[in-house]
Design an enzyme around this catalytic site. Structure first.
Site, PDB file in Angstrom:
ATOM      1  N   LYS A 111      19.823 -93.500  35.401  1.00 55.89           N
ATOM      2  CA  LYS A 111      21.173 -93.745  34.900  1.00 55.89           C
ATOM      3  C   LYS A 111      21.657 -95.166  35.136  1.00 55.89           C
ATOM      4  CE  LYS A 111      22.647 -89.066  34.359  1.00 55.89           C
ATOM      5  NZ  LYS A 111      23.668 -88.055  34.342  1.00 55.89           N
ATOM      6  N   LYS A 193      13.727 -84.481  28.818  1.00 54.34           N
ATOM      7  CA  LYS A 193      14.505 -83.245  28.930  1.00 54.34           C
ATOM      8  C   LYS A 193      15.678 -83.245  27.946  1.00 54.34           C
ATOM      9  CE  LYS A 193      18.114 -84.054  32.288  1.00 54.34           C
ATOM     10  NZ  LYS A 193      19.136 -83.377  33.014  1.00 54.34           N
ATOM     11  N   LYS A 196      22.718 -83.758  27.383  1.00 57.40           N
ATOM     12  CA  LYS A 196      24.027 -83.785  26.726  1.00 57.40           C
ATOM     13  C   LYS A 196      24.307 -85.156  26.133  1.00 57.40           C
ATOM     14  CE  LYS A 196      26.219 -81.171  30.322  1.00 57.40           C
ATOM     15  NZ  LYS A 196      26.986 -81.518  31.503  1.00 57.40           N
TER      16      LYS A 196
HETATM   17  P1  ATP Z   1      22.621 -83.934  30.933  1.00 60.79           P
HETATM   18  O1  ATP Z   1      21.446 -84.662  31.497  1.00 60.79           O
HETATM   19  O2  ATP Z   1      22.234 -82.941  29.924  1.00 60.79           O
HETATM   20  O3  ATP Z   1      23.683 -84.885  30.442  1.00 60.79           O
HETATM   21  P2  ATP Z   1      23.094 -83.139  33.577  1.00 60.79           P
HETATM   22  O4  ATP Z   1      21.765 -82.595  33.993  1.00 60.79           O
HETATM   23  O5  ATP Z   1      23.334 -84.533  33.954  1.00 60.79           O
HETATM   24  O6  ATP Z   1      23.301 -83.007  32.048  1.00 60.79           O
HETATM   25  P3  ATP Z   1      24.869 -80.946  34.421  1.00 60.79           P
HETATM   26  O7  ATP Z   1      25.660 -80.669  33.236  1.00 60.79           O
HETATM   27  O8  ATP Z   1      25.669 -80.986  35.653  1.00 60.79           O
HETATM   28  O9  ATP Z   1      24.216 -82.367  34.338  1.00 60.79           O
HETATM   29  O10 ATP Z   1      23.698 -79.882  34.560  1.00 60.79           O
HETATM   30  C1  ATP Z   1      24.018 -78.558  34.835  1.00 60.79           C
HETATM   31  C2  ATP Z   1      22.799 -77.765  35.143  1.00 60.79           C
HETATM   32  O11 ATP Z   1      21.924 -77.724  34.024  1.00 60.79           O
HETATM   33  C3  ATP Z   1      21.956 -78.312  36.316  1.00 60.79           C
HETATM   34  O12 ATP Z   1      21.564 -77.229  37.135  1.00 60.79           O
HETATM   35  C4  ATP Z   1      20.761 -78.927  35.657  1.00 60.79           C
HETATM   36  O13 ATP Z   1      19.633 -78.869  36.473  1.00 60.79           O
HETATM   37  C5  ATP Z   1      20.596 -78.045  34.441  1.00 60.79           C
HETATM   38  N1  ATP Z   1      19.939 -78.739  33.329  1.00 60.79           N
HETATM   39  C6  ATP Z   1      20.339 -79.862  32.709  1.00 60.79           C
HETATM   40  N2  ATP Z   1      19.500 -80.192  31.701  1.00 60.79           N
HETATM   41  C7  ATP Z   1      18.532 -79.233  31.687  1.00 60.79           C
HETATM   42  C8  ATP Z   1      17.368 -78.999  30.878  1.00 60.79           C
HETATM   43  N3  ATP Z   1      17.051 -79.814  29.885  1.00 60.79           N
HETATM   44  N4  ATP Z   1      16.603 -77.910  31.141  1.00 60.79           N
HETATM   45  C9  ATP Z   1      16.935 -77.053  32.149  1.00 60.79           C
HETATM   46  N5  ATP Z   1      18.017 -77.223  32.940  1.00 60.79           N
HETATM   47  C10 ATP Z   1      18.808 -78.288  32.732  1.00 60.79           C
END
Ligand code: ATP
Ligand code: LTN
Length: 328
Positions: A111, A193, A196
């Site tokens: 990030k 992965k 969002k």
């Molecule tokens: P992103 O990277 O999608 O912007 P994030 O991982 O930064 O989101 P959160 O929204 O807080 O942040 O994630 C919430 C939950 O979803 C966490 O437990 C994270 O591990 C899980 N998670 C996020 N992306 C994935 C994915 N691609 N596959 C499985 N679990 C995920």
């Protein structure tokens, strides 16, 4: 009963990666455990946010929690910034963490990569996450695979503090990861992965997407050219990801899907997957629409914060005593 804690950031639209990796287990865990589910808004401001959008997102995630089956009569649902103990414990733990270990966190490295100078909050983010977990004497943390390193740091901090300030200071928690769905990959680039924040909206399926958007996202998902439906992450990451998604939604094993679709083309498989995803998200969307605008939602969050605060205050008192902080 075991204490369970997890959190999701109120940033953007929750996608099926968040759901299959984390959210889906939240509801499953609440019958046999004492569950606390948080909307981690203070984590969201590690990257500057529009205040109005952030506030909307908080309620969106809260409504999705309920829509995904979290029952406020069984679990505590609340917003992180409504309980001051998170920030308090965050600082105390910051003083027991090392800059070296925080520099090694891959999420921070990713990030901060494109930024000329990274906000300090992005660097200390994992310590606040550790505070979230340790504040509630949590033993189980259901999260996606990408959070493993943060969970390990939380455990290291708990063990370190216990060794120095008393073994009763913190419960040492464990991560809990789904067998399938713990790492849902992006639909346009299955080596990354699902996220969002990715620019291409067709790289993800959000829980609130329309049937037409879901169809388009699945049908254009990247696959390979050999047309064989087989799970092989290394050589066939695209179709392997779609098989995992299908399996995670239906509970069918990947092996049985490979058998069912032996001889079928990617097009037929994708069409069925569209049906699977649509029928899985439909009840979530219906419930979401019922609760999102209701007065009930804010009431749930307010009561949740009171319950969470009562637990948090006890931990803060114990931690301050062990550290010799404040007047006694
Ligand atoms: P992103 O990277 O999608 O912007 P994030 O991982 O930064 O989101 P959160 O929204 O807080 O942040 O994630 C919430 C939950 O979803 C966490 O437990 C994270 O591990 C899980 N998670 C996020 N992306 C994935 C994915 N691609 N596959 C499985 N679990 C995920
Ligand atoms: N870091 C997590 C979100 C998060 C979290 C937590 C998860 C913040 N605090 C406590 C579990 C427990 C993420 O980026 N997905």
């Amino acid at each position: 009963m075991n204490r369970v804690f997890s959190g999701i950031q109120p940033t953007g639209n929750i996608h099926i990666g968040n759901y299959l990796g984390a959210l889906k287990q939240f509801a499953e865990l609440q019958n046999d455990n004492e569950c606390i589910y948080c909307i981690v808004d203070m984590h969201a401001i590690t990257v500057p946010k529009d205040p109005k959008e952030l506030n909307e997102s908080i309620l969106n995630v809260a409504a999705l929690y309920i829509a995904c089956g979290i029952d406020p009569d069984k679990s505590i649902v609340f917003v992180q910034s409504d309980v001051p103990g998170h920030a308090e414990l965050g600082w105390i733990l910051t003083c027991s963490s090392y800059t070296g270990e925080l520099s090694r966190m891959t999420q921070f490295k990713q990030k901060s990569k494109e930024k000329e100078s990274a906000p300090t909050g992005l660097f200390t983010y994992p310590v606040l996450m550790a505070a979230d977990i340790l504040l509630y004497d949590t033993s189980i943390v259901p999260v996606g695979d990408d959070q493993k390193q943060h969970i390990e740091l939380t455990r290291d901090l708990a063990v370190r503090v216990n060794g120095k300030y008393g073994e009763n200071t913190f419960v040492v928690p464990e991560g809990r990861y789904m067998k399938s769905g713990a790492r849902v990959m992006s639909l346009d680039d299955p080596t990354n992965k699902m996220s969002k924040s990715a620019e291409n909206e067709y790289s993800r399926i959000s829980l609130l997407d329309s049937p037409a958007k879901i169809k388009k996202s699945v049908m254009r998902a990247t696959t390979d050219s050999d047309g064989i439906i087989k799970f092989d992450v290394e050589n066939k990451p695209g179709i392997s990801n779609l098989l995992s998604i299908y399996s995670a939604f239906t509970g069918k094993t990947v092996e049985s899907l490979e058998k069912d679709y032996a001889g079928s083309g990617y097009g037929d498989f994708k069409k069925d997957l569209v049906e699977v995803v649509n029928s899985s998200v439909k009840p979530i969307q219906d419930k979401y629409n019922d609760i999102r605008e209701s007065d009930e939602l804010k009431k749930i969050l307010k009561e949740g914060a009171e319950k969470a605060n009562a637990i948090a205050e006890k931990t803060i008192k114990r931690v301050k005593e062990n550290f010799g902080l404040g007047i006694r």
